[in-house]
Write a protein that holds these residues in place. Structure first.
Motif, PDB file in Angstrom:
ATOM      1  N   MET A  91       0.844  -1.205   0.000  1.00 33.27           N
ATOM      2  CA  MET A  91       0.000   0.000   0.000  1.00 33.27           C
ATOM      3  C   MET A  91       0.872   1.245   0.000  1.00 33.27           C
ATOM      4  O   MET A  91       1.882   1.315   0.710  1.00 33.27           O
ATOM      5  N   ALA A  92       0.510   2.226  -0.794  1.00 31.71           N
ATOM      6  CA  ALA A  92       1.278   3.467  -0.874  1.00 31.71           C
ATOM      7  C   ALA A  92       1.171   4.245   0.431  1.00 31.71           C
ATOM      8  O   ALA A  92       0.242   4.071   1.216  1.00 31.71           O
ATOM      9  N   LYS A  93       2.135   5.134   0.635  1.00 26.55           N
ATOM     10  CA  LYS A  93       2.231   5.854   1.895  1.00 26.55           C
ATOM     11  C   LYS A  93       2.608   7.315   1.647  1.00 26.55           C
ATOM     12  O   LYS A  93       3.174   7.666   0.614  1.00 26.55           O
ATOM     13  N   PHE A  94       2.268   8.167   2.617  1.00 27.59           N
ATOM     14  CA  PHE A  94       2.688   9.562   2.590  1.00 27.59           C
ATOM     15  C   PHE A  94       3.793   9.750   3.614  1.00 27.59           C
ATOM     16  O   PHE A  94       3.651   9.396   4.779  1.00 27.59           O
ATOM     17  N   TYR A  95       4.908  10.322   3.165  1.00 22.56           N
ATOM     18  CA  TYR A  95       6.060  10.547   4.029  1.00 22.56           C
ATOM     19  C   TYR A  95       6.279  12.049   4.251  1.00 22.56           C
ATOM     20  O   TYR A  95       6.330  12.820   3.296  1.00 22.56           O
ATOM     21  N   GLY A  96       6.424  12.431   5.518  1.00 21.66           N
ATOM     22  CA  GLY A  96       6.845  13.789   5.852  1.00 21.66           C
ATOM     23  C   GLY A  96       8.298  13.699   6.265  1.00 21.66           C
ATOM     24  O   GLY A  96       8.624  13.069   7.272  1.00 21.66           O
ATOM     25  N   ILE A  97       9.183  14.282   5.467  1.00 22.40           N
ATOM     26  CA  ILE A  97      10.616  14.057   5.652  1.00 22.40           C
ATOM     27  C   ILE A  97      11.357  15.341   6.021  1.00 22.40           C
ATOM     28  O   ILE A  97      11.327  16.330   5.293  1.00 22.40           O
ATOM     29  N   GLY A  98      12.058  15.304   7.145  1.00 26.21           N
ATOM     30  CA  GLY A  98      12.927  16.404   7.521  1.00 26.21           C
ATOM     31  C   GLY A  98      14.275  16.210   6.860  1.00 26.21           C
ATOM     32  O   GLY A  98      14.883  15.146   7.000  1.00 26.21           O
ATOM     33  N   VAL A  99      14.740  17.221   6.123  1.00 24.66           N
ATOM     34  CA  VAL A  99      16.006  17.075   5.388  1.00 24.66           C
ATOM     35  C   VAL A  99      17.186  17.677   6.145  1.00 24.66           C
ATOM     36  O   VAL A  99      18.300  17.744   5.623  1.00 24.66           O
ATOM     37  N   GLY A 100      16.954  18.133   7.375  1.00 24.39           N
ATOM     38  CA  GLY A 100      18.046  18.666   8.165  1.00 24.39           C
ATOM     39  C   GLY A 100      18.246  20.160   7.972  1.00 24.39           C
ATOM     40  O   GLY A 100      17.480  20.828   7.285  1.00 24.39           O
ATOM     41  N   PRO A 101      19.294  20.708   8.585  1.00 24.18           N
ATOM     42  CA  PRO A 101      19.479  22.158   8.640  1.00 24.18           C
ATOM     43  C   PRO A 101      20.076  22.804   7.398  1.00 24.18           C
ATOM     44  O   PRO A 101      19.922  24.002   7.196  1.00 24.18           O
ATOM     45  N   GLY A 102      20.785  22.038   6.566  1.00 28.13           N
ATOM     46  CA  GLY A 102      21.399  22.665   5.401  1.00 28.13           C
ATOM     47  C   GLY A 102      22.484  21.845   4.733  1.00 28.13           C
ATOM     48  O   GLY A 102      22.529  21.727   3.508  1.00 28.13           O
ATOM     49  N   ASP A 103      23.370  21.273   5.518  1.00 29.85           N
ATOM     50  CA  ASP A 103      24.436  20.436   4.979  1.00 29.85           C
ATOM     51  C   ASP A 103      23.835  19.126   4.473  1.00 29.85           C
ATOM     52  O   ASP A 103      23.239  18.383   5.256  1.00 29.85           O
ATOM     53  N   PRO A 104      23.975  18.805   3.179  1.00 30.16           N
ATOM     54  CA  PRO A 104      23.401  17.563   2.638  1.00 30.16           C
ATOM     55  C   PRO A 104      23.891  16.319   3.378  1.00 30.16           C
ATOM     56  O   PRO A 104      23.186  15.303   3.409  1.00 30.16           O
ATOM     57  N   GLU A 105      25.078  16.383   3.982  1.00 29.39           N
ATOM     58  CA  GLU A 105      25.601  15.222   4.693  1.00 29.39           C
ATOM     59  C   GLU A 105      24.873  14.975   6.010  1.00 29.39           C
ATOM     60  O   GLU A 105      25.041  13.924   6.625  1.00 29.39           O
ATOM     61  N   LEU A 106      24.056  15.943   6.431  1.00 27.42           N
ATOM     62  CA  LEU A 106      23.274  15.767   7.652  1.00 27.42           C
ATOM     63  C   LEU A 106      21.881  15.197   7.381  1.00 27.42           C
ATOM     64  O   LEU A 106      21.081  15.051   8.299  1.00 27.42           O
ATOM     65  N   LEU A 107      21.596  14.898   6.127  1.00 26.50           N
ATOM     66  CA  LEU A 107      20.365  14.179   5.792  1.00 26.50           C
ATOM     67  C   LEU A 107      20.497  12.766   6.344  1.00 26.50           C
ATOM     68  O   LEU A 107      21.549  12.138   6.205  1.00 26.50           O
ATOM     69  N   THR A 108      19.467  12.249   6.997  1.00 31.98           N
ATOM     70  CA  THR A 108      19.580  10.917   7.593  1.00 31.98           C
ATOM     71  C   THR A 108      19.583   9.823   6.526  1.00 31.98           C
ATOM     72  O   THR A 108      19.081  10.005   5.416  1.00 31.98           O
ATOM     73  N   ILE A 109      20.157   8.691   6.894  1.00 33.42           N
ATOM     74  CA  ILE A 109      20.200   7.545   5.979  1.00 33.42           C
ATOM     75  C   ILE A 109      18.781   7.111   5.617  1.00 33.42           C
ATOM     76  O   ILE A 109      18.483   6.778   4.467  1.00 33.42           O
ATOM     77  N   LYS A 110      17.883   7.133   6.612  1.00 32.01           N
ATOM     78  CA  LYS A 110      16.501   6.728   6.362  1.00 32.01           C
ATOM     79  C   LYS A 110      15.821   7.663   5.367  1.00 32.01           C
ATOM     80  O   LYS A 110      15.131   7.217   4.450  1.00 32.01           O
ATOM     81  N   ALA A 111      16.027   8.967   5.530  1.00 28.76           N
ATOM     82  CA  ALA A 111      15.426   9.931   4.616  1.00 28.76           C
ATOM     83  C   ALA A 111      15.935   9.712   3.193  1.00 28.76           C
ATOM     84  O   ALA A 111      15.157   9.714   2.234  1.00 28.76           O
ATOM     85  N   ALA A 112      17.236   9.503   3.054  1.00 29.93           N
ATOM     86  CA  ALA A 112      17.829   9.286   1.732  1.00 29.93           C
ATOM     87  C   ALA A 112      17.270   8.027   1.075  1.00 29.93           C
ATOM     88  O   ALA A 112      16.963   8.018  -0.129  1.00 29.93           O
ATOM     89  N   LYS A 113      17.110   6.983   1.864  1.00 25.42           N
ATOM     90  CA  LYS A 113      16.589   5.718   1.342  1.00 25.42           C
ATOM     91  C   LYS A 113      15.163   5.878   0.821  1.00 25.42           C
ATOM     92  O   LYS A 113      14.814   5.397  -0.271  1.00 25.42           O
ATOM     93  N   ILE A 114      14.325   6.580   1.580  1.00 25.77           N
ATOM     94  CA  ILE A 114      12.930   6.771   1.173  1.00 25.77           C
ATOM     95  C   ILE A 114      12.842   7.659  -0.062  1.00 25.77           C
ATOM     96  O   ILE A 114      12.068   7.386  -0.992  1.00 25.77           O
ATOM     97  N   LEU A 115      13.643   8.715  -0.105  1.00 25.23           N
ATOM     98  CA  LEU A 115      13.601   9.640  -1.241  1.00 25.23           C
ATOM     99  C   LEU A 115      13.961   8.954  -2.559  1.00 25.23           C
ATOM    100  O   LEU A 115      13.484   9.346  -3.623  1.00 25.23           O
ATOM    101  N   LYS A 116      14.787   7.934  -2.489  1.00 22.45           N
ATOM    102  CA  LYS A 116      15.173   7.204  -3.707  1.00 22.45           C
ATOM    103  C   LYS A 116      14.040   6.352  -4.253  1.00 22.45           C
ATOM    104  O   LYS A 116      14.066   5.933  -5.419  1.00 22.45           O
ATOM    105  N   GLU A 117      13.018   6.096  -3.408  1.00 18.97           N
ATOM    106  CA  GLU A 117      11.940   5.193  -3.803  1.00 18.97           C
ATOM    107  C   GLU A 117      10.604   5.879  -4.071  1.00 18.97           C
ATOM    108  O   GLU A 117       9.658   5.238  -4.539  1.00 18.97           O
ATOM    109  N   ILE A 118      10.496   7.156  -3.785  1.00 16.61           N
ATOM    110  CA  ILE A 118       9.197   7.823  -3.911  1.00 16.61           C
ATOM    111  C   ILE A 118       8.780   8.020  -5.366  1.00 16.61           C
ATOM    112  O   ILE A 118       9.609   8.058  -6.270  1.00 16.61           O
ATOM    113  N   ASP A 119       7.462   8.159  -5.555  1.00 15.40           N
ATOM    114  CA  ASP A 119       6.910   8.402  -6.887  1.00 15.40           C
ATOM    115  C   ASP A 119       6.556   9.875  -7.095  1.00 15.40           C
ATOM    116  O   ASP A 119       6.619  10.384  -8.212  1.00 15.40           O
ATOM    117  N   VAL A 120       6.171  10.527  -6.007  1.00 17.05           N
ATOM    118  CA  VAL A 120       5.751  11.933  -6.081  1.00 17.05           C
ATOM    119  C   VAL A 120       6.396  12.701  -4.932  1.00 17.05           C
ATOM    120  O   VAL A 120       6.428  12.225  -3.798  1.00 17.05           O
TER     121      VAL A 120
END
Length: 231
Positions: free
Chosen positions: A1-30
């Motif tokens: 079943m599809a899901k809605f994700y609310g994702i915090g991308v952190g304060p500014g440095d791309p390296e502070l994006l969490t591993i979980k957030a990065a993993k989900i972003l690679k799989e989203i459709d919208v």
């Protein structure tokens, strides 16, 4: 079943994006991108860009930077309709926001209008004040001290009540509120123990231990102050 994700991308440095957030972003459709006004650069997108599914559909939706909650609520309702339509069509849909989705984020204006048929997952992000504390090698709070997170847009009366009960404070939304913040720091004798951090964790971030000169500089929306009572 599809899901809605609310994702915090952190304060500014791309390296502070969490591993979980990065993993989900690679799989989203919208992906829904919040904009304060049409045509303005989207900082959250720039932070997460390298991890977003290249095939994902991008939808920009305006969330005006106004104090009228009815206007913001209407924007959230419109975004919720878009989310619901896509999720119920079987498309994993995400909304990205600076910092953490639970702190002063337009994300919750979307959540409140979603039906129970939409499965939701909120993905936390590193906050700007946590990043600023790390950047300045500063402890936010110690022992049994109370930490207050104070929006500088609140009334002076509320700010005073918060500071009366706290040892350490984070002032957010400092933009356009420099005079009020300067005055209240003086009132509580916290000026000397304060630090102003602008664009925390970005490459062009600045740190001012002289609050007077820091606040006198050009306005920067992504500005916070870390402060504490010394006595």
């Amino acid at each position: 079943m599809a899901k809605f994700y609310g994702i915090g991308v952190g304060p500014g440095d791309p390296e502070l994006l969490t591993i979980k957030a990065a993993k989900i972003l690679k799989e989203i459709d919208v992906l829904i991108l919040p904009e304060s006004r049409s045509g303005k650069e989207n900082i959250a997108y720039e932070i997460a860009a390298d991890h977003i599914n290249s095939a994902a559909k991008l939808i920009s939706m305006e969330f005006p930077m106004v104090t009228d909650k009815k206007i913001i609520d209407q924007a959230g309702k419109m975004a919720a309709e878009v989310v619901e339509r896509n999720v119920l069509a079987g498309l994993n849909t995400a909304f990205i926001t600076l910092g953490d989705p639970s702190i002063y984020s337009t994300y919750h204006y979307i959540l409140k209008h979603l039906s129970r048929d939409v499965q939701v997952e909120t993905v936390p992000g590193i906050t700007s004040f946590s990043a600023a504390a790390a950047q300045t090698n500063r402890s936010l709070v110690e022992g049994d001290e109370i930490l207050s997170i104070i929006p500088a847009t609140s009334s002076k009366d509320l700010m005073e009540k918060a500071l009366e009960a706290t040892k350490s404070a984070v002032f957010m939304k400092v933009y356009n509120q420099k005079d009020k913040v300067r005055d209240i720091l003086k009132e509580f004798q916290m000026t000397e123990s304060s630090v102003l951090v602008q664009r925390s964790s970005f490459k062009d971030s600045t740190v001012d231990y002289d609050i007077e000169s820091g606040l006198a500089r050009d306005k920067q929306y992504l500005s916070i102050i870390l402060s504490r009572k010394e006595s």
